[in-house]
Design a protein around this motif. Structure first.
Motif, PDB file in Angstrom:
ATOM      1  N   GLN A   1      -7.541  -6.428  -2.131  1.00 17.39           N
ATOM      2  CA  GLN A   1      -8.857  -5.802  -2.228  1.00 17.39           C
ATOM      3  C   GLN A   1      -9.542  -5.756  -0.873  1.00 17.39           C
ATOM      4  O   GLN A   1     -10.195  -4.771  -0.529  1.00 17.39           O
ATOM      5  N   ARG A   2      -9.415  -6.832  -0.095  1.00 16.58           N
ATOM      6  CA  ARG A   2      -9.998  -6.838   1.253  1.00 16.58           C
ATOM      7  C   ARG A   2      -9.354  -5.762   2.132  1.00 16.58           C
ATOM      8  O   ARG A   2      -9.969  -5.267   3.079  1.00 16.58           O
ATOM      9  N   ALA A   3      -8.105  -5.422   1.804  1.00 21.52           N
ATOM     10  CA  ALA A   3      -7.381  -4.405   2.577  1.00 21.52           C
ATOM     11  C   ALA A   3      -7.682  -2.988   2.094  1.00 21.52           C
ATOM     12  O   ALA A   3      -7.108  -2.026   2.605  1.00 21.52           O
ATOM     13  N   GLY A   4      -8.556  -2.873   1.098  1.00 25.87           N
ATOM     14  CA  GLY A   4      -8.939  -1.559   0.611  1.00 25.87           C
ATOM     15  C   GLY A   4      -8.043  -1.002  -0.473  1.00 25.87           C
ATOM     16  O   GLY A   4      -8.161   0.166  -0.848  1.00 25.87           O
TER      17      GLY A   4
ATOM     18  N   THR B   1      -7.197  -0.662  -4.197  1.00 26.61           N
ATOM     19  CA  THR B   1      -8.032  -0.811  -5.397  1.00 26.61           C
ATOM     20  C   THR B   1      -7.263  -0.842  -6.709  1.00 26.61           C
ATOM     21  O   THR B   1      -7.742  -1.412  -7.689  1.00 26.61           O
TER      22      THR B   1
ATOM     23  N   LYS C   1       0.829  -1.207   0.000  1.00 26.26           N
ATOM     24  CA  LYS C   1       0.000   0.000   0.000  1.00 26.26           C
ATOM     25  C   LYS C   1       0.868   1.263   0.000  1.00 26.26           C
ATOM     26  O   LYS C   1       0.517   2.273  -0.614  1.00 26.26           O
TER      27      LYS C   1
END
Length: 320
Positions: free
Chosen positions: A168-171, A173, A141
């Motif tokens: 994706q689960r971690a936000g 995108t 990230k």
């Protein structure tokens, strides 16, 4: 296309021999050997051994189009056959999600269940600075280009999709920024990571056990509902806050045109295999972890998986 028929207990039959002596048939969508063939032969044999069926189950090997030939045969020619089961795995649903079966869709058959799986894993070298899955995700990230994954599937394959699901689960995108190198099998992928050419490996538990035992790698997460028996010290992604279950499951589908009663009968037979001592031993012998989803629960799981894989595949440009 070569079709090979045999009983689940091993005796080969000529193509023209009458099959009335068999209670049912299991199609393995590949040549003898490998996962789909294993599924038909082991499940078929155990069903007969535990008297879930009255007669041996015939096994037919129908290789072609990565499972597509068997799929189209079932849909177009045997849609109402109540005595037919077909071996399936995560590869089946991935190919359906990516339209690899010539327009066929997952709702053209009924998915009965899965009763074992090769767990997905995220692995780093033993000397990696990443001590947890969270450490790895945070690094990506902060700088997506700083981490490259190696995997044994091609771009867009299931190994590629596993870390994308986690991110994706971690936000996160912008998954097109994630570096992935597809190599020829899991052993090559883990070698890339141990050698420092990539920072992490995405694959299956069976591919990394030897490297884990030799102390060359650290498994950051196993992508199962619960910790894997025999590897209880490895945390799941879920318990680290990433709600991802990604396993190479072993299971069955049947023709869509059969009745709910037939569907329930096969689901019950498969559940009996899952509960048997014979299947528990088969899993130990073949490196599989418990993964039992049978009947409507499994159909719902498949529907969700196909939808997610299709969207991820669009996001990374594998399909339009």
């Amino acid at each position: 296309m070569k079709i090979i028929k045999s009983t689940a207990v091993g005796a080969f039959l000529s193509i023209g021999m009458l099959t009335s002596a068999f209670a049912a048939e299991c199609i393995a969508p590949a040549n003898p050997g490998g996962g789909w063939d294993f599924t038909c032969r082991q499940i078929g044999k155990i069903m007969y051994d535990i008297k879930a069926v009255d007669e041996p189950i015939q096994v037919t090997n129908m290789a072609g189009a990565g499972g597509g030939l068997a799929y189209s045969t079932v849909v177009n020619e045997r849609n109402t056959d109540p005595d037919l089961i077909i071996a399936a795995s995560s590869a089946t649903t991935t190919r359906l999600a990516q339209n690899a079966y010539g327009g066929a869709t997952a709702d053209q058959v009924r998915f009965v269940g899965a009763i074992g799986a090769d767990p997905g894993v995220i692995v780093v070298s033993a000397d990696s600075k990443f001590q947890s899955l969270g450490d790895l995700v945070d690094a990506i990230k902060a700088d997506p280009g700083s981490v490259a994954f190696a995997g044994g599937s091609a771009v867009g394959g299931f190994d590629h999709l596993k870390p994308l699901m986690i991110l994706q689960r971690a936000g996160f995108t912008d998954i097109t920024k994630i570096k992935y190198i597809g190599v020829d099998g899991g052993a090559d992928a883990i070698t890339q990571t141990i050698g420092g050419f990539t920072q992490a490996m995405t694959g299956d538990m069976s591919e990394i056990v030897g490297f884990l035992k030799s102390g060359e790698v650290r498994v950051l997460a196993v992508l199962t509902e619960e910790r894997v028996p025999g590897f209880e010290d490895i945390p799941t992604a879920k318990e680290q806050g990433f709600d991802v279950v990604a396993v190479n499951w072993r299971g069955l589908y049947i023709p869509k045109g059969v009745s709910d009663e037939v569907f329930d009968t096969w689901a019950d037979r498969l559940a009996k295999v899952a509960a048997s001592d014979q299947w528990k031993q088969a899993m130990v012998d073949n490196g599989l972890a418990p993964f039992t989803k049978v009947g409507g629960d499994f159909q719902s799981y498949v529907d969700g998986l196909v939808s997610e894989v299709a969207q991820l595949s669009k996001d990374i440009g594998v399909i339009q």
